[in-house]
Design an enzyme around this catalytic site. Structure first.
Site, PDB file in Angstrom:
ATOM      1  N   SER A  22       1.436  -9.700  -0.885  1.00 11.57           N
ATOM      2  CA  SER A  22       1.341  -8.065  -1.259  1.00 11.57           C
ATOM      3  C   SER A  22       1.127  -7.392   1.037  1.00 11.57           C
ATOM      4  CB  SER A  22      -0.055  -8.105  -1.216  1.00 11.57           C
ATOM      5  OG  SER A  22      -0.718  -8.949  -0.606  1.00 11.57           O
TER       6      SER A  22
ATOM      7  N   GLU B  95      -9.696   5.525   3.496  1.00  8.37           N
ATOM      8  CA  GLU B  95     -10.997   4.560   3.644  1.00  8.37           C
ATOM      9  C   GLU B  95      -9.468   3.336   4.216  1.00  8.37           C
ATOM     10  OE1 GLU B  95     -10.351   5.267   0.685  1.00  8.37           O
ATOM     11  OE2 GLU B  95      -9.302   3.006  -0.267  1.00  8.37           O
TER      12      GLU B  95
ATOM     13  N   LYS C 106       0.849  -1.248  -0.152  1.00  8.99           N
ATOM     14  CA  LYS C 106       0.082  -0.352   0.082  1.00  8.99           C
ATOM     15  C   LYS C 106       0.816   0.954   0.529  1.00  8.99           C
ATOM     16  CE  LYS C 106      -4.278  -1.788   0.271  1.00  8.99           C
ATOM     17  NZ  LYS C 106      -5.009  -1.337  -0.752  1.00  8.99           N
TER      18      LYS C 106
END
Lengths: 278, 405
Positions: B386, B120, B98
């Site tokens: 990830s 969010e 991210k």
């Protein structure tokens, strides 16, 4: 094309007053009660009726209208039943303009062409679709115009002079000026700012400009109506409706009257307003 | 699909933000001027060599890139087929991919002079990355997180608060990622003048899907180079989990025009595709939500349905519009893994490789466990690792304890 909306504004102009536009969610708290409410609105002083099409994810609405939508969905409201509601209203009232307001997805899933045909034949006059800016006019705005329905656009404080022509280009019926940057039910803008904003929009269009967001009292309704061609009230009516429900969220014997009384008192505010200068 | 296949799978979106029939800009008028400003600011940043240079510096020294491409020897032996490599995005600062996107967006926000950042988050990985970069650059940070997710991802809530962010538990709707996005959009509509909305995945109105993809594409770009160094050729297949799909698109995009590379995205099948799940391609259809047209889970009336996944980060009823398009064109194959399959993969990877993956990531591993044994030993398979699973340890611990009883 002339719609009931155009006719209504022409009449009001002759009468020398602004329009009172009321919003109620279809199917809140159930379809029978909301039909009764909508039927009483013109008698209580509403000039134009906006009917909300409930959606699970209303991203521009505050808690009150979110909750109204969820009550309506829980009661089994669908887009088809919302159109049935319009059809039932039209049996007794062929003059009051009806505008459907909501979000695009239920219409997209219904099918744009089928929806426009069914809405037109049910007696809908205009559409306000929150998540369709002019950049997406091909989706619904242009087909709606071709089907003989007004596509009423929202203009906001962030819609600057450079952008206004694009926003107004395919708008018809009236322009809905959202007086604040925010969600429905938030605080209201002060009336001097509203008057300036309406004047700015009027430099770009001959269409009537109605103003909404944050109007809760007859005084606010009067102030807004004197600055514009119409005042829109939604959350305040939805809140009165909610307060009239029983503990399980069902309609009570007082529900219809509670909304009608509120509409009457706000309508007096609107009718007390001197008409806005052209 | 009736329309012909494109010459390139990497040229989208068009100037209106469309990937085929997907994407677009379905937002309230209040936001539209800002979205156009953002598009212009991002375009200018892309064309400015100093932006790229600044990004490069932070990616190396703050994020810790490049992330390694690691040969998972024991998993490979255990499965007995394809040679499996992990792209180690979980080693990035903040513990997931991210941060790649958040760094880029915060740089754009700084160029636009925005001082208030909203985001969010589902699992909290995007929220943590946003809180981290806001701390680093002295920006106000507000993170919307579904109340259900606040409860199941407590470690990340505590991290965000430690970093100085305000975490707002969202009580509306299903109280998960979808509702967090609704409330973030409502905040943005209200505070549009001073606020930058840092979206965590390749969804939302144009230019977000393209911008987030561009920032995440470093994953695939590095993988190309690293695989060349390790094996002297391209990989044969790629795997990544998909909620909105940003880690997947980051790995996939640089390989879309290499036809020899098979590409698999893995959605969350929850309790199974005939029950509650979050697999919008397997179980949904095209609709419009959160600013874009894409595959969504919904009922016959177009009402959005609640998704379900054991992993908060995949618990979303939609998918990025570019994935919807890649599905329709057939370039990427979309599979799904259930909660139970993901839990099994979570445990296997922890024990075989000493890597505790995020529950999201475990969905991709679950499909590798099924497909790797069917591929030859010279088949080069890359999985995007990830995120790391620290945040999931309490939740998985409770589930496993419950099963022992």
């Amino acid at each position: 094309m002339t719609t009931r909306i155009d006719t209504r504004f022409a009449e009001l102009k002759k009468q020398g007053r602004s329009a009172f536009v009321t919003f109620i969610m279809a199917g809140d708290p159930d379809l029978a009660t909301s039909l009764e409410i909508i039927k009483t609105l013109p008698h209580a002083g509403a000039d134009i009726i906006e009917i909300g099409m409930p959606f699970t994810d209303p991203m521009a609405d505050g808690p009150s209208i979110q909750a109204a939508g969820l009550r309506a969905l829980k009661a089994g409201t669908t887009l088809k039943k919302t159109l049935d509601l319009v059809r039932a209203f039209r049996k007794d009232d062929t003059a009051t303009p009806l505008v459907l307001m909501g979000y695009y997805n239920p219409i997209f899933i219904y099918g744009v062409d089928a929806f426009l045909a069914d809405a037109k034949s049910a007696g809908v006059d205009g559409l306000i679709i929150v998540d369709l800016p002019p950049e997406e006019d091909d989706e619904l705005c242009l087909p709606a115009m071709r089907a003989g329905l007004n596509f009423i656009r929202l203009a906001t404080p962030t819609t600057d002079d450079k952008r206004l022509p694009a926003v107004l280009a395919n708008t018809s019926g009236f322009v809905y000026y959202v007086s604040i940057t925010g969600i429905t039910g938030a605080a209201s803008a002060d009336s001097s700012k509203v008057a300036a904003a309406v004047a700015r929009i009027k430099r770009h269009t001959k269409l009537p400009v109605c103003v909404g967001f944050g109007i809760r009292t007859p005084d606010q309704a009067r102030a807004t109506a004197s600055a514009a061609n119409g005042a829109v009230v939604g959350t305040a009516l939805v809140d009165v409706l909610r307060d009239s429900l029983d503990a399980e969220g069902r309609a009570t014997s007082g529900t219809v009257n509670a909304v009608a009384d509120m509409v009457r008192s706000l309508a007096q505010g609107v009718r007390a307003a001197p008409q806005a200068a052209e | 699909m009736s329309s012909p296949l494109p010459n390139s799978f990497r040229s989208g979106p068009d100037e209106r933000g469309h990937f085929g029939t997907f994407g677009g800009r379905f937002v309230a008028e209040t936001l539209m001027p800002l979205i156009l400003d953002l598009e212009a600011a991002y375009k200018a940043a892309k064309a400015d060599p100093s932006f790229a240079a600044e990004m490069k510096g932070y990616l190396r020294d703050y994020v810790g890139r490049p992330s390694p491409l690691y040969f998972a020897e024991r998993l490979t032996e255990h499965l007995g087929g394809a040679k499996i490599y992990f792209k180690r995005e979980e080693l990035n600062h903040t513990g997931s991919h991210k941060v790649n996107n958040v760094l880029g967006q915060i740089m754009v926000a700084r160029r636009m002079g925005k001082k208030r950042i909203i985001a969010e988050t589902g699992a909290g990985q995007h929220g943590v990355a946003t809180a981290t970069l806001c701390a680093r650059f002295g920006l106000e940070c507000i993170v919307y997180m579904g109340a259900v997710d606040v409860a199941r991802q407590q470690p990340n809530v505590i991290r965000m608060e430690m970093l100085g962010a305000k975490v707002v538990p969202v009580q509306s709707g299903s109280r998960t990622l979808k509702d967090a996005m609704n409330d973030a959009l409502r905040d943005w509509v209200t505070n549009v003048e001073n606020t930058f909305y840092c979206i965590g995945t390749i969804a939302g109105p144009h230019p977000y899907p393209a911008m987030v993809r561009d920032f995440q594409s470093i994953i695939g770009e590095e993988t190309r180079v690293q695989m060349q160094e390790a094996e002297g050729r391209l990989p044969d297949s790629l795997f990544a989990c998909i909620g909105g799909g940003s880690n997947a698109m980051g790995l996939f995009h640089p390989f879309l025009d290499d036809p020899s590379v098979e590409i698999f995205g893995v959605e969350a099948a929850g309790h199974g595709l005939t029950q509650l799940h979050a697999a919008s391609i397997a179980g949904g259809r095209a609709g419009v939500l959160h600013g874009n047209r894409t595959y969504l889970l919904m009922d016959h009336d177009g009402q959005i349905q609640d998704a379900h996944s054991i992993s908060a980060g995949l618990d979303y009823p939609g998918i990025g519009p570019e994935h919807a398009w890649l599905h329709e064109t057939g370039r990427v194959t979309y599979l799904s893994a259930t909660d139970d399959e993901a839990l099994e993969a979570f445990q296997l990877l922890s024990r075989l490789e000493g890597i505790i993956p995020a529950l999201e990531t475990a969905h991709a591993i679950a499909k590798v466990m099924q497909l790797a044994p069917k591929r030859p030993r010279d088949h080069l398979m890359v999985v995007n690792l990830s995120g790391r699973g620290d945040k999931d340890i309490p939740q998985v611990g409770d589930i496993l304890k419950g099963r022992q009883k």
